[in-house]
Structures are given as C-alpha cells and as structure tokens.
Design an enzyme around this catalytic site. Structure first.
Site, short mmCIF file in Angstrom:
data_model
loop_
_atom_site.label_atom_id
_atom_site.label_comp_id
_atom_site.label_asym_id
_atom_site.label_seq_id
_atom_site.Cartn_x
_atom_site.Cartn_y
_atom_site.Cartn_z
N SER A 135 -9.75 -11.90 24.61
CA SER A 135 -10.30 -11.98 23.25
C SER A 135 -9.55 -10.95 22.40
O SER A 135 -9.04 -9.96 22.93
CB SER A 135 -11.78 -11.62 23.28
N TYR A 145 -18.26 -5.95 26.43
CA TYR A 145 -17.48 -7.18 26.21
C TYR A 145 -16.01 -6.83 25.93
O TYR A 145 -15.11 -7.33 26.61
CB TYR A 145 -18.07 -7.97 25.03
N1 LIG Z 1 -15.90 -18.48 20.96
C1 LIG Z 1 -15.26 -17.39 20.57
O1 LIG Z 1 -15.32 -17.00 19.37
C2 LIG Z 1 -14.42 -16.60 21.56
C3 LIG Z 1 -13.56 -15.63 21.04
C4 LIG Z 1 -12.78 -14.90 21.93
C5 LIG Z 1 -12.85 -15.14 23.29
N2 LIG Z 1 -13.71 -16.08 23.76
C6 LIG Z 1 -13.75 -16.29 25.22
O2 LIG Z 1 -13.47 -17.66 25.50
C7 LIG Z 1 -14.08 -18.01 26.74
C8 LIG Z 1 -14.83 -19.32 26.58
O3 LIG Z 1 -15.88 -19.10 25.66
P1 LIG Z 1 -16.47 -20.25 24.71
O4 LIG Z 1 -16.52 -19.66 23.36
O5 LIG Z 1 -15.79 -21.52 24.92
O6 LIG Z 1 -17.99 -20.27 25.28
P2 LIG Z 1 -19.01 -21.47 25.53
O7 LIG Z 1 -18.86 -22.57 24.55
O8 LIG Z 1 -20.36 -20.80 25.64
O9 LIG Z 1 -18.60 -22.04 26.99
C9 LIG Z 1 -18.72 -21.22 28.13
C10 LIG Z 1 -18.36 -22.02 29.38
O10 LIG Z 1 -18.39 -21.13 30.50
C11 LIG Z 1 -19.29 -21.63 31.51
N3 LIG Z 1 -19.90 -20.47 32.17
C12 LIG Z 1 -20.60 -19.46 31.61
N4 LIG Z 1 -21.03 -18.60 32.55
C13 LIG Z 1 -20.56 -19.05 33.74
C14 LIG Z 1 -20.69 -18.62 35.09
N5 LIG Z 1 -21.42 -17.53 35.41
N6 LIG Z 1 -20.08 -19.33 36.06
C15 LIG Z 1 -19.38 -20.45 35.77
N7 LIG Z 1 -19.23 -20.92 34.50
C16 LIG Z 1 -19.83 -20.24 33.51
C17 LIG Z 1 -20.29 -22.51 30.73
O11 LIG Z 1 -20.88 -23.54 31.51
P3 LIG Z 1 -22.28 -23.36 32.32
O12 LIG Z 1 -23.24 -22.70 31.39
O13 LIG Z 1 -22.67 -24.74 32.76
O14 LIG Z 1 -21.91 -22.50 33.49
C18 LIG Z 1 -19.35 -23.14 29.69
O15 LIG Z 1 -18.65 -24.24 30.26
C19 LIG Z 1 -14.94 -16.82 27.16
O16 LIG Z 1 -14.27 -16.08 28.15
C20 LIG Z 1 -15.09 -16.02 25.88
O17 LIG Z 1 -15.31 -14.65 26.13
C21 LIG Z 1 -14.51 -16.83 22.93
#
Ligand SMILES: NC(=O)c1ccc[n+]([C@@H]2O[C@H](COP(=O)([O-])OP(=O)(O)OC[C@H]3O[C@@H](n4cnc5c(N)ncnc54)[C@H](OP(=O)(O)O)[C@@H]3O)[C@@H](O)[C@H]2O)c1
Length: 255
Positions: A135, A145
């Site tokens: 991130s 985080y």
């Molecule tokens: N969105 C943003 O603004 C942003 C910005 C910077 C970085 N990121 C990073 O991008 C990545 C993806 O985030 P996102 O924004 O796409 O989030 P999201 O829409 O909430 O999706 C999260 C995914 O991870 C899975 N997950 C969560 N906890 C898990 C666990 N303990 N074991 C296995 N799977 C798990 C969830 O499925 P289940 O709940 O079914 O397990 C879901 O498929 C993360 O690492 C986040 O820190 C996001």
C-alpha cells in the site's frame, strides 16, 4: 497454460486480478475464506473466459489455512498474487491486540510463507512472478497497517535482491503499492472515506494493468497512478514525523 494463484480473489483488487489474468489466458487458483463466494467466482470466470478455475478455501490467519495454501503453491504456480488483507477499525490502542496480531499474520507471515513456497519451483522452471500487495501507506507511519505494508515492501525488495542473477532474471518479485481503491476494504474496516477526493481513487482495472506492466518491466516497487507517484516522491522529501502526522489522519475516520 500458466497458472496464477491469487489470495483474496473474491473481492476488490484480488477479483480484478482474477478477471484480468483469466482474460490473459491464465488458469486460476482462487483463495479466500468464503467458500460460496469462491465457488461462484470460479464458475463465472470459467464460463466467461474458458480457463480452468480451482478454489482453495483457507483462512490465512490460521496455521491450518497457511499450510493448505503453502501446499497448493508448492504444487506449482507461475504467478502468485499475495493480495489478501484488511484494515482494523481504530488506532493502535483502540484495536484488540488479537486483531493486530491477525493482521501481521495475514499481511506478513502469509506473504513470507507463500513466497518461500513458490520461489524454488519458479527458479527451477526458470520463470515466474510474485506480486505482494502492499500500500502507499507503506511510505508513511500509519499504525500496524502501515508498518505491515512497509514490511511487505522491504521484504519483497530483499527477496528480489537475493534471487537477482538467477534464472536469467525471469523470476520476479514485486511489491505493489496502491492508493485508495473502491473495494470492500473500507466498509469491512468501518472506515469513513467520504472525505477522500475523487482524484485520490484509483480504478481497479487500471491498477492491475499497471501492476502487470511493471512486473514485466522488472520494477521492484510499483506505485500506480501519477498522483501517488508524486505523493510517494514528496513523502521522501518531507520530515518523516510530519508525514506520519498527516497520514495517520487521512482516511482514518471510522463510522
Ligand atoms: N482498497 C484500498 O484502498 C487498498 C489500498 C491499498 C492497499 N490495499 C490492499 O489491497 C489488498 C486487497 O484489498 P481490497 O481493497 O481488495 O479488499 P477487499 O475488497 O476487502 O477484499 C479482501 C479479500 O481478501 C480476502 N481475505 C481477507 N482476509 C482473509 C484471510 N484471513 N484469509 C484469506 N483471505 C482473506 C477476502 O475474502 P474472504 O473474506 O472470503 O476471506 C477478499 O477476497 C489488501 O492487502 C489491502 O491491504 C487496498
């Protein structure tokens, strides 16, 4: 057909990777905790892109889930996207310690163990890629985080340096540092992001496109989006304490 394993493949950035990689002809291994959602995603992607889809139901915060994931990775994947992650609601002392430790497990231990499981096979085959989703919070002080995401950047760069010169440079490890992306992330963490201006939001598909392009080019730390390249560049010039103060407030309002 090459195979890609994506953790957190059922929502947000992981689902965007799954769509794009299926369109590019990758067979997919989709990993997350929710088995119904995984099955639905696998069916949809298979039907739309005619690729093989396999699901792995695993909670990366548990040893059992980590072992299941490692085993599948060791069976052979060409591209590993360590993407699963989440945010906790609140600042350090307002979050249960167990939730902070779970975050370290999913953001750091899982990334380390799956990278460790994937690399020997990739080096032996002489090709492969690992994208560790970090991130832009990695470049600022932003609680557990930000610290966990800074670890992902440092770890990925370190591993990339360790394997440099092997497999003719055809095995790549990259940290991907997105800024704000509309996904389920903020809702799950009950974050109030209504004040974040439009220009700060990245498009999921463009983010994935930039990530894959950077991986092909051998970039070690990918920061998609001109606005975030500028912010990360500037953050290196401003005193770290000030960056920490500003960043610990931005987007950290909770419902
Ligand atoms: N969105 C943003 O603004 C942003 C910005 C910077 C970085 N990121 C990073 O991008 C990545 C993806 O985030 P996102 O924004 O796409 O989030 P999201 O829409 O909430 O999706 C999260 C995914 O991870 C899975 N997950 C969560 N906890 C898990 C666990 N303990 N074991 C296995 N799977 C798990 C969830 O499925 P289940 O709940 O079914 O397990 C879901 O498929 C993360 O690492 C986040 O820190 C996001």
């Amino acid at each position: 057909m090459p195979t890609a394993l994506i953790t957190g493949a059922t929502a947000g950035i992981g689902a965007a990777f799954a769509r794009r990689l299926a369109a590019d002809g990758f067979d997919l291994v989709l990993l997350a905790r929710d088995s119904d959602r995984l099955a639905e995603a696998a069916r949809e992607l298979h039907d739309k892109y005619a690729v093989r889809t396999e699901v792995v139901v695993a909670d990366l915060a548990t040893d059992e889930g980590l072992k299941t994931a490692e085993e599948r990775v060791r069976n052979g994947v060409d591209l590993l996207v360590n993407n699963a992650g989440f945010g906790n609601k609140g600042t350090f002392l307002n979050v249960p310690l167990s939730d902070e430790l779970t975050m370290l497990r999913v953001h750091c231990e899982a990334v380390l163990r799956l990278t460790h499981a994937a690399l020997p096979g990739m080096l032996e085959r002489g090709r492969g890629g690992i994208i560790n989703v970090s991130s832009v919070a990695a470049f600022a002080t932003r609680g557990t985080y930000g610290a966990s995401k800074a670890w992902v950047v440092s770890f990925s760069q370190g591993v990339a340096a360790d394997i440099a010169g092997q497999a003719d440079g055809k095995v790549r490890v990259m940290a991907l540092c997105p800024g704000f992306v509309h996904t389920e992330f903020h809702e799950r963490a009950q974050m109030d992001v209504t004040g974040i201006p439009d220009f700060m939001w990245l498009d999921q598909d463009k983010l994935v496109d930039a990530a894959l392009r950077d991986l092909r080019r051998g970039v070690q730390v990918s920061v998609p989006g001109a606005q975030y390249k500028a912010i990360v560049g500037l953050s290196r010039l401003v005193p770290r304490e000030l960056v920490g103060r500003l960043s610990s407030r931005t987007g950290r309002k909770y419902d």
